[in-house]
Design a protein around this motif. Structure first.
Motif, short mmCIF file in Angstrom:
data_model
loop_
_atom_site.label_atom_id
_atom_site.label_comp_id
_atom_site.label_asym_id
_atom_site.label_seq_id
_atom_site.Cartn_x
_atom_site.Cartn_y
_atom_site.Cartn_z
N GLY A 178 69.91 -32.47 9.38
CA GLY A 178 69.28 -33.79 9.26
C GLY A 178 70.29 -34.92 9.15
N GLU A 179 69.85 -36.13 9.55
CA GLU A 179 70.74 -37.28 9.55
C GLU A 179 71.07 -37.78 8.16
OE1 GLU A 179 70.82 -40.40 13.16
OE2 GLU A 179 68.85 -40.20 12.26
N SER A 180 70.12 -37.63 7.22
CA SER A 180 70.38 -38.17 5.89
C SER A 180 70.42 -37.08 4.83
CB SER A 180 69.32 -39.21 5.51
OG SER A 180 68.13 -39.00 6.20
N GLU A 204 64.64 -43.79 24.87
CA GLU A 204 63.22 -43.74 25.18
C GLU A 204 62.64 -42.58 24.38
OE1 GLU A 204 60.60 -43.96 29.22
OE2 GLU A 204 61.86 -42.21 28.99
N PHE A 205 61.59 -42.82 23.63
CA PHE A 205 61.02 -41.73 22.84
C PHE A 205 59.51 -41.92 22.71
CE2 PHE A 205 60.55 -44.10 18.83
CZ PHE A 205 61.41 -45.16 19.03
N PHE A 206 58.86 -40.82 22.34
CA PHE A 206 57.40 -40.77 22.32
C PHE A 206 56.95 -40.94 20.87
CE2 PHE A 206 53.55 -38.14 23.82
CZ PHE A 206 53.10 -39.14 24.67
N ILE A 255 65.28 -35.07 7.96
CA ILE A 255 65.01 -35.83 9.19
C ILE A 255 63.78 -36.70 8.95
CG2 ILE A 255 64.36 -35.64 11.63
CD1 ILE A 255 65.63 -32.79 11.54
N GLU A 256 63.89 -37.97 9.29
CA GLU A 256 62.72 -38.86 9.13
C GLU A 256 61.78 -38.66 10.31
OE1 GLU A 256 63.45 -43.19 8.91
OE2 GLU A 256 61.48 -43.34 9.87
N VAL A 257 60.58 -38.19 10.01
CA VAL A 257 59.62 -37.93 11.09
C VAL A 257 58.45 -38.91 11.09
CG1 VAL A 257 60.19 -35.50 11.43
CG2 VAL A 257 58.54 -36.15 9.65
N GLY A 258 58.43 -39.82 10.12
CA GLY A 258 57.36 -40.80 10.12
C GLY A 258 57.65 -41.90 9.12
N HIS A 259 56.95 -43.00 9.29
CA HIS A 259 57.22 -44.16 8.45
C HIS A 259 55.94 -44.97 8.40
CE1 HIS A 259 60.73 -47.10 7.45
NE2 HIS A 259 59.78 -47.10 6.53
N TYR A 294 52.01 -47.83 11.20
CA TYR A 294 52.28 -46.44 10.84
C TYR A 294 52.83 -45.71 12.06
CZ TYR A 294 48.65 -48.27 7.73
OH TYR A 294 47.94 -49.08 6.89
N GLY A 295 53.97 -45.06 11.89
CA GLY A 295 54.57 -44.39 13.05
C GLY A 295 54.86 -42.92 12.80
N ILE A 296 54.70 -42.12 13.84
CA ILE A 296 55.14 -40.73 13.80
C ILE A 296 56.02 -40.49 15.03
CG2 ILE A 296 54.44 -38.30 14.08
CD1 ILE A 296 52.07 -38.79 12.33
N GLY A 297 57.19 -39.95 14.81
CA GLY A 297 58.11 -39.69 15.91
C GLY A 297 57.74 -38.39 16.61
N VAL A 298 56.86 -38.48 17.59
CA VAL A 298 56.33 -37.27 18.25
C VAL A 298 57.44 -36.50 18.98
CG1 VAL A 298 54.67 -36.40 19.95
CG2 VAL A 298 54.02 -38.25 18.41
P1 ATP Z 1 65.26 -44.55 12.11
O1 ATP Z 1 65.61 -45.04 10.75
O2 ATP Z 1 65.39 -43.06 12.26
O3 ATP Z 1 65.93 -45.32 13.21
P2 ATP Z 1 63.02 -46.29 12.21
O4 ATP Z 1 62.83 -46.67 10.81
O5 ATP Z 1 63.72 -47.19 13.14
O6 ATP Z 1 63.70 -44.82 12.29
P3 ATP Z 1 60.22 -46.56 12.82
O7 ATP Z 1 60.34 -47.87 13.46
O8 ATP Z 1 59.61 -46.48 11.49
O9 ATP Z 1 61.63 -45.84 12.83
O10 ATP Z 1 59.52 -45.55 13.84
C1 ATP Z 1 58.60 -44.53 13.45
C2 ATP Z 1 59.13 -43.15 13.73
O11 ATP Z 1 59.58 -43.04 15.07
C3 ATP Z 1 60.35 -42.76 12.90
O12 ATP Z 1 59.96 -42.27 11.66
C4 ATP Z 1 60.97 -41.69 13.75
O13 ATP Z 1 60.36 -40.44 13.48
C5 ATP Z 1 60.64 -42.11 15.16
N1 ATP Z 1 61.81 -42.74 15.80
C6 ATP Z 1 62.37 -43.93 15.53
N2 ATP Z 1 63.43 -44.18 16.32
C7 ATP Z 1 63.54 -43.08 17.13
C8 ATP Z 1 64.43 -42.73 18.18
N3 ATP Z 1 65.42 -43.55 18.55
N4 ATP Z 1 64.25 -41.54 18.81
C9 ATP Z 1 63.25 -40.71 18.46
N5 ATP Z 1 62.37 -41.00 17.47
C10 ATP Z 1 62.51 -42.17 16.81
#
Ligand code: ATP
Ligand code: MG
Length: 402
Positions: A184-186, A121-123, A246-250, A281-285
């Motif tokens: 970071g993961e990558s 579960e994430f915000f 760390i991926e913080v947005g996509h 557009y997503g940001i991992g808050v």
């Molecule tokens: P990842 O490759 O890290 O699994 P994703 O490509 O599945 O990310 P998106 O669907 O693009 O992620 O979601 C937008 C943003 O939400 C991501 O850039 C990331 O910052 C955040 N996010 C995604 N999955 C998670 C998670 N399981 N926990 C916390 N934040 C997340």
């Protein structure tokens, strides 16, 4: 941690989460996007319509209600927002639209790890753009690209946009925003000039053509390990920075993928029905809370950037119960509150050493220590997290913090 990958937010962390959320909100509003709130629980039918119900796999938490209807806890909201759009927008005159929300998502990740960085579960802040044609959709995409640069920079981060695959959401134009952090993961390979970029210096007018900014911020080399090919790297070894990120947005532009599947059309200026062009557009808050810590710590603990710190000042009473110390502290605390400066007051009956160590660990930008020796001399100790201690009067300390 309440369950694997599911977290409760305690006072300090929750304050940080809200600060990050507010920065994201302000930057979204600045682009002209409008905030909405969609349900976390979604009907399976909408996902059957888009064709993703079966494709999404085990990351989707599927639920059955008492009437045996299929529900799910939303991992993302393209279907819901497309449904809202098709029910309420009919004409090209109402375009472009950009709707965002900041809300909880659930993805049953195979390996939830690194705390809130990869929760189940994430915000997330997610938003969706709707345009009449590809050119206008590109502008909407560019707006988000540029706004993301500012958003992360306001949190004290250096975002690096990278070309990305668009994964389960699908599409053809896509960037990931990565921030550097040792854990970071990558793995990240990039031009070392990235380290000198400053997104806050950008002058942005969202009505203007933003392509030049996007071009400038994509011309420097940057790739994660899955894309980087050491044999064909365009950067010479001397200028190649290698680290972790760390991926913080996509952000994605996926055209008419959902609008065609779900019949989200508008009438164009000829009166003809056309499917709307979309992006998401997503940001991992909540991930950002972890990412900011990973990017900002030293041997004593966290070093919060001021914009997201849970409090600006940590006020330590080194001799709680001593009248003189209590009086100085209480006045300072009241004055800080009156001036709107967020202060954490440590009035516990603990040794000074413990208080200093814990205050460093928590990582507030400023510390003020009030002890009997200083109080007698009319001074308090002030220090920036990581900086030198200085003895000044309580009034000067207040003036410096306001
Ligand atoms: P990842 O490759 O890290 O699994 P994703 O490509 O599945 O990310 P998106 O669907 O693009 O992620 O979601 C937008 C943003 O939400 C991501 O850039 C990331 O910052 C955040 N996010 C995604 N999955 C998670 C998670 N399981 N926990 C916390 N934040 C997340
Ligand atoms: Mg994922």
């Amino acid at each position: 941690q309440t369950a694997a990958g599911i977290y409760s937010w305690l006072p300090l962390g929750y304050r940080v989460l809200k600060k990050i959320e507010q920065i994201v909100r302000e930057e979204m509003d600045a682009t002209g996007a409008q905030e909405i709130l969609m349900p976390t629980i979604q009907p399976a039918e909408l996902w059957q319509e888009s064709g993703r119900y079966d494709d999404y796999g085990k990351e989707m938490l599927r639920i059955t209600d008492r009437h045996e209807r299929g529900l799910l806890y939303g991992p993302t909201h393209e279907e819901i927002v497309t449904d809202i759009f098709r029910n309420s927008v009919k004409s090209y005159r109402d375009l472009p639209q950009n709707l965002y929300q900041i809300h909880w998502k659930f993805r049953d990740e195979v390996r939830p790890r690194f705390g809130v960085m990869r929760g189940r579960e994430f915000f997330m802040k997610d938003n969706y753009s709707f345009d009449i044609d590809a050119e206008s959709a590109r502008h909407s995409y560019n707006k988000m690209f540029v706004s993301y640069l500012r958003t992360y920079a306001r949190m004290g981060l250096k975002p690096i946009p990278m070309q990305a695959d668009s994964g389960a959401i699908g599409g053809d134009m896509s960037h990931e925003f990565i921030v550097l952090a040792n854990t970071g993961e990558s793995a990240v390979y990039c031009d070392s000039a990235w380290l000198d970029t400053d997104a806050l210096a950008l002058e942005i007018d969202f009505e203007n053509d933003l392509q030049p900014i996007v071009d400038k911020w994509t011309e420097l080399y940057a790739a994660t390990d899955d894309k980087h090919d050491p044999e064909n790297c365009p950067i010479d070894a001397a200028n190649l920075f290698t680290g972790r990120g760390i991926e913080v947005g996509h952000i994605f532009y996926f055209g008419t993928k959902y609008s065609v599947a779900m019949g989200a059309t508008v009438s164009d200026d000829q009166g003809k029905d056309v499917p709307v062009e979309m992006g998401s557009y997503g940001i991992g808050v909540s991930r950002l809370v972890g990412a900011i810590i990973e990017a900002n710590y030293d041997e004593n603990g966290i070093v919060w950037p001021e914009s997201v710190a849970p409090f600006k000042v940590g006020l330590m009473n080194l001799r709680s119960g001593d009248d003189a110390c209590d009086t100085v502290c209480e006045k300072l605390y009241a004055d800080l509150n009156k001036a709107g400066v967020e202060a954490l007051y440590d009035e516990r009956d603990e040794r000074a050493g413990v208080k200093f160590a814990e205050m460093d660990l928590i990582g507030l930008p400023w510390q003020v220590a009030v002890g009997p020796r200083g109080v007698k001399a009319g001074t308090v100790e002030i220090k920036r997290r990581g900086g030198e201690r200085e003895e000044i009067s309580a009034e000067s300390a207040l003036a410096r913090l306001v």
